[in-house]
Design an enzyme around this catalytic site. Structure first.
Site, mmCIF file in Angstrom:
data_model
loop_
_atom_site.group_PDB
_atom_site.id
_atom_site.type_symbol
_atom_site.label_atom_id
_atom_site.label_comp_id
_atom_site.label_asym_id
_atom_site.label_seq_id
_atom_site.Cartn_x
_atom_site.Cartn_y
_atom_site.Cartn_z
ATOM 1 N N HIS A 16 1.642 4.813 -2.312
ATOM 2 C CA HIS A 16 2.029 5.899 -3.152
ATOM 3 C C HIS A 16 3.023 6.335 -3.383
ATOM 4 O O HIS A 16 3.538 7.301 -4.309
ATOM 5 C CB HIS A 16 2.076 6.388 -1.512
ATOM 6 C CG HIS A 16 0.581 6.957 -0.886
ATOM 7 N ND1 HIS A 16 -0.426 7.160 -1.490
ATOM 8 C CD2 HIS A 16 -0.017 5.689 0.858
ATOM 9 C CE1 HIS A 16 -2.071 7.070 -0.698
ATOM 10 N NE2 HIS A 16 -0.737 5.953 0.555
ATOM 11 N N HIS A 50 0.892 -1.007 0.302
ATOM 12 C CA HIS A 50 -0.025 0.078 -0.101
ATOM 13 C C HIS A 50 1.660 1.637 -0.043
ATOM 14 O O HIS A 50 0.758 1.912 -0.773
ATOM 15 C CB HIS A 50 -1.140 0.469 1.361
ATOM 16 C CG HIS A 50 -2.352 1.169 1.219
ATOM 17 N ND1 HIS A 50 -3.148 1.143 1.239
ATOM 18 C CD2 HIS A 50 -1.669 2.544 1.969
ATOM 19 C CE1 HIS A 50 -3.773 2.388 0.888
ATOM 20 N NE2 HIS A 50 -2.274 3.076 1.925
ATOM 21 N N GLU A 51 1.890 1.307 0.646
ATOM 22 C CA GLU A 51 2.694 2.639 1.206
ATOM 23 C C GLU A 51 3.319 2.994 -0.076
ATOM 24 O O GLU A 51 3.499 3.953 -0.586
ATOM 25 C CB GLU A 51 3.654 2.728 2.799
ATOM 26 C CG GLU A 51 2.389 2.542 3.252
ATOM 27 C CD GLU A 51 1.925 4.117 3.894
ATOM 28 O OE1 GLU A 51 2.380 4.817 3.071
ATOM 29 O OE2 GLU A 51 0.680 3.825 4.532
ATOM 30 N N HIS A 66 3.231 6.291 -7.484
ATOM 31 C CA HIS A 66 2.329 7.458 -7.514
ATOM 32 C C HIS A 66 3.242 8.978 -8.129
ATOM 33 O O HIS A 66 3.664 9.567 -8.840
ATOM 34 C CB HIS A 66 1.504 7.913 -6.924
ATOM 35 C CG HIS A 66 0.206 8.423 -7.327
ATOM 36 N ND1 HIS A 66 -0.944 9.201 -7.291
ATOM 37 C CD2 HIS A 66 0.346 8.908 -8.813
ATOM 38 C CE1 HIS A 66 -1.375 9.802 -7.930
ATOM 39 N NE2 HIS A 66 -0.821 10.263 -8.994
#
Length: 785
Positions: free
Chosen positions: A570, A566-567, A573
């Site tokens: 980020h 999940h991290e 992106h």
């Protein structure tokens, strides 16, 4: 209005998800699974194999890391290069020099913008204001990270002073009407706008909307009232979050009435046969899940769902102040003010989405309620008819425990997930999808804030070095347990004029070249022919390592693997969203779009083809049997409908509290909450006398955007199914699918309408306009696999 990046004020979806699932033990159940498809041939660069091996070793082998990190040791002959290679930050005093140097640059830009009078000068206004924002963020975001993370108190204090100085200046700029007026002139001149790039148009529009939100166009008296209200909100909000209290702090029972609860936990809270349970915290939650006596569960439930009168008063005061602020700014409600620059655009659109999602989810919840009722009726100790609010967690826990007793597979999952192999897997996945890999890089003396921090350079097959990632992943005393992604420096193009300005700095001996001086010594690249400052990212986790001389690597639970994926969503992106302007780089996009890449990565973490890239036993090198993961996933989703219903109602509550209702003298936050439960829920409603909303701390941070968690879950699921074929036929590791995600979504950062990104990646023109109809369509997609 100029804004720093800083960590998002809302809780990321992994954190919310952990709160939802924290009441469940680790358990497994059988489910259908599929074998992983063959992985495509790897056509990576010659150095990639070496980087791949080294990547695992720097995280899994303490001895290898000790040798690898020798270059970071500081000595008389090897002076420090500064944190993150920022040449100013070699000592605490450097933070003041850094802030003052950045401040002088910012002041020159402000003077330039305010003096603009010709078409040519106005042509540069959007880019000049973007650079102004970047100069503020360089100091504010980096200092904010350092003051919260660095172990040295003197450096923390210096970072705090630098942060305060630049934050104060940012607030002054946000009340400088001349900047807004000059931007308005530039935007109102067709000749100028016609010459702007798409990014410049988007950034100008963002800045103009932000200025409007800060009431900069109001008469002076009203603007002063706006500032006063904003200050009150900034004080009431944290006070509400930090000091919320229950009406009753403790409940006392005879220990004999707590049958079913963990005896060790009971003993911890028992004196002379009387058990004193705090109404907030793990003991109360455990009691509601496990105590057999229904009356005891009811009493504990009531106490845990009842905030003190003072806490509820603070909440209602916060909502009133926000409603007043919105009215002063000429908005109908705070929600309307907050949502104007989001994908949703309006409260009505969010309502459309939530109602469509609720309709899709309701039948799932009804099935779950039926299962709970059936289990309750089979319990001879049940003393009340129907499913009561204090029954839900208890019978969910019983059902999950009954399944857990049939399988223990997931207890052994962590043996297949050493931290080094998971980082290898992420690099291999990014190589296959996007053509970028993670390459370990030796750090220089003074570059990191702790000897445990690893630096990874992100290398692109086509563009070379594209980002820097600092990984602080291991647990240590005093470190925050919360996983987080921090953008320390955004992507941005450095102009020729900046290099000329930097030449004066490079003459003072601090920097070797003008290019180095232009970015304070931090990473840059000229691979595309244009000099750019590279995204610099810090990734923080809290993974436990074995103490002493154990050679066993850090082994992650499957939930921790999902968190790391999940991290890194980020991070990717930020890595791929390397725009020319800082205001739209990477994760600087609409709040309700920002979690999409990270939530999407959770799907990859559970996919057999992706797991086959790396998940192997740390001792035997045996490949992970996927059925172990499938069983774990099935248990996690067993009561997903109930979790979703709760999130829908809380999202509706967030909207209702940020409407114009708080301006009414009869505003009652408890009545509104219970009425939403009654109208939209299939689960039991909180009983009269409770007022749980006083514990809803996210109301301050989210402020009308709590729905974002659900919204991005739906979008991520849709993209996973449509673009990556739900992982079928190797779709999760196919370069063509990754290229589509990169070209339509990730590379834009916030520089393109997210609805166009969504329509493009899904080939679905129905949602391109982003209107209420589009929101309803998204809601109908649902969140259930």
């Amino acid at each position: 209005m100029l804004k720093a990046v800083m960590p998002r004020p809302w809780v990321c979806s992994r954190c919310v998800k952990r709160q939802i699932q924290s009441s469940r033990g680790l358990a497994t159940a059988s489910t259908q699974y599929r074998e992983p498809r063959p992985v495509p041939t790897d056509h990576s660069a010659p150095g990639a194999k070496h980087d791949d091996r080294t990547l695992r070793q720097i995280f899994d082998s303490p001895d290898f890391w000790a040798d690898f990190s020798q270059s970071s040791k500081q000595s008389y002959y090897r002076p420090g290069v500064g944190l993150f290679q920022n040449r100013y930050l070699v000592n605490p005093q450097g933070f003041e020099v850094f802030a003052n140097t950045s401040l002088r640059k910012a002041q020159r830009i402000v003077d330039k913008v305010l003096k603009a009078s010709t078409v040519e000068e106005y042509r540069h206004v959007a880019r000049d204001l973007d650079r102004l924002s970047d100069l503020l963020c360089r100091v504010i975001d980096l200092s904010d990270f350092v003051r919260a993370t660095h172990p040295n108190a003197a450096i923390q204090a210096a970072a705090s002073r630098a942060y305060a100085k630049m934050f104060e200046y940012m607030n002054i700029l946000n009340t400088t009407t001349g900047l807004d007026k000059q931007l308005e002139v530039a935007m109102g001149t067709p000749e100028i706008v016609a010459g702007w790039t798409e990014e410049e148009v988007v950034v100008a529009d963002i800045l103009k909307k932000d200025f409007a939100k800060s009431a900069i166009d109001l008469p002076r008296a009203q603007r002063e009232k706006f500032v006063a209200l904003s200050q009150e909100i900034s004080e009431i909000g944290p006070d509400f979050v930090d000091y919320m209290t229950p009406a009753k702090s403790y409940l006392t029972f005879e220990s004999s009435k707590l049958k079913g609860m963990d005896p060790v936990l009971v003993r911890e809270h028992t004196t002379w046969g009387q058990t004193k349970i705090p109404t907030i915290g793990g003991a109360a939650a455990a009691a509601i899940r496990t105590v057999q006596n229904e009356e005891v569960r009811r009493e504990i439930f009531m106490a845990t769902r009842t905030a003190s009168r003072n806490t509820v008063h603070k909440l209602e005061e916060l909502m009133r102040k926000r409603a007043e602020l919105a009215k002063l700014s000429r908005y109908e409600s705070y929600s309307q003010l907050a949502l104007g620059d989001k994908m949703a655009k309006s409260p009505a659109s969010v309502t459309q989405f939530l109602e469509a999602l609720a309709k899709d989810n309701n039948k799932i919840v009804q099935g779950e309620v039926s299962e709970l009722l059936k289990f309750k009726f089979s319990n001879p100790n049940a003393s009340s008819p129907g499913l009561q609010p204090w029954d839900k967690d208890y019978y969910m826990s019983r059902i999950l425990a009954s399944v857990r007793s049939h399988s223990r597979n997931s207890d052994f999952l962590s043996a297949y997930f050493s931290l080094g192999t998971v980082m290898q897997g992420l690099s291999r996945l990014f190589t296959r999808l996007y053509g970028v890999r993670l390459a370990p890089h030796e750090t220089m003396p003074g570059e990191t804030w702790n000897s445990d921090v690893r630096r990874l350079d992100v290398i692109s097959e086509t563009d070379g070095h594209v980002a820097v990632l600092y990984c602080d992943l291991f647990s240590r005393p005093g470190k925050s347990p919360n996983p987080a992604h921090f953008t320390l420096r955004c992507s941005r193009e450095i102009t020729t004029a900046e290099l000329e300005e930097a030449s004066m700095l490079s003459q003072n001996g601090l920097f070797k070249t003008d290019e180095e001086a232009a970015n304070d010594g931090m990473a840059t690249s000229k691979s595309s022919g244009v000099l750019k400052q590279l995204p610099t990212i810090a990734l923080i986790c809290d993974f436990v390592t074995m103490s002493g001389k154990s050679s066993r690597p850090a082994l992650l639970s499957f939930n921790e693997v999902q968190t790391l994926f999940h991290e890194m969503g980020h991070a990717i992106h930020s890595i791929l969203g390397r725009t020319s302007l800082q205001n739209v780089s990477g994760t600087r996009c609409a709040t309700d779009f920002a979690e999409l890449p990270s939530v999407l990565m959770e799907h990859f973490a559970a996919d057999p083809s992706v797991l086959s890239l790396f998940a192997r036993h740390y001792e035997t090198d045996q490949q992970l049997p996927y059925e172990m993961v499938a069983e774990k996933l099935a248990l996690d989703k067993r009561f997903e409908g109930s979790d979703t219903e709760n999130q829908i109602i809380l999202s509706m509550l967030d909207l209702a509290y940020h409407s114009d209702l708080p301006l009414s003298p009869t505003f009652n936050s408890t009545e509104i909450y219970h009425s939403l439960q009654q109208k939209h829920g299939a689960l039991p409603v909180d009983p009269p006398g409770t007022c749980w909303q006083g514990f809803f701390g996210h109301l301050f941070g989210y402020g009308s955007t709590y729905y974002s968690y659900l919204f991005d879950r739906v979008l991520a699921r849709r993209i996973w199914q449509v673009v990556f074929q739900g992982g079928e036929a190797g779709g999760s590791v196919h370069r063509g699918n990754g290229e589509k995600m990169k070209e339509e979504v990730l590379k834009w950062g916030g520089g393109r309408d997210p609805w166009k990104c969504l329509a493009g990646v899904l080939d679905d023109g129905r949602v391109e306009n982003g209107d209420e109809k589009a929101m309803a369509i998204v809601g109908s997609w649902g969140v259930k696999e």
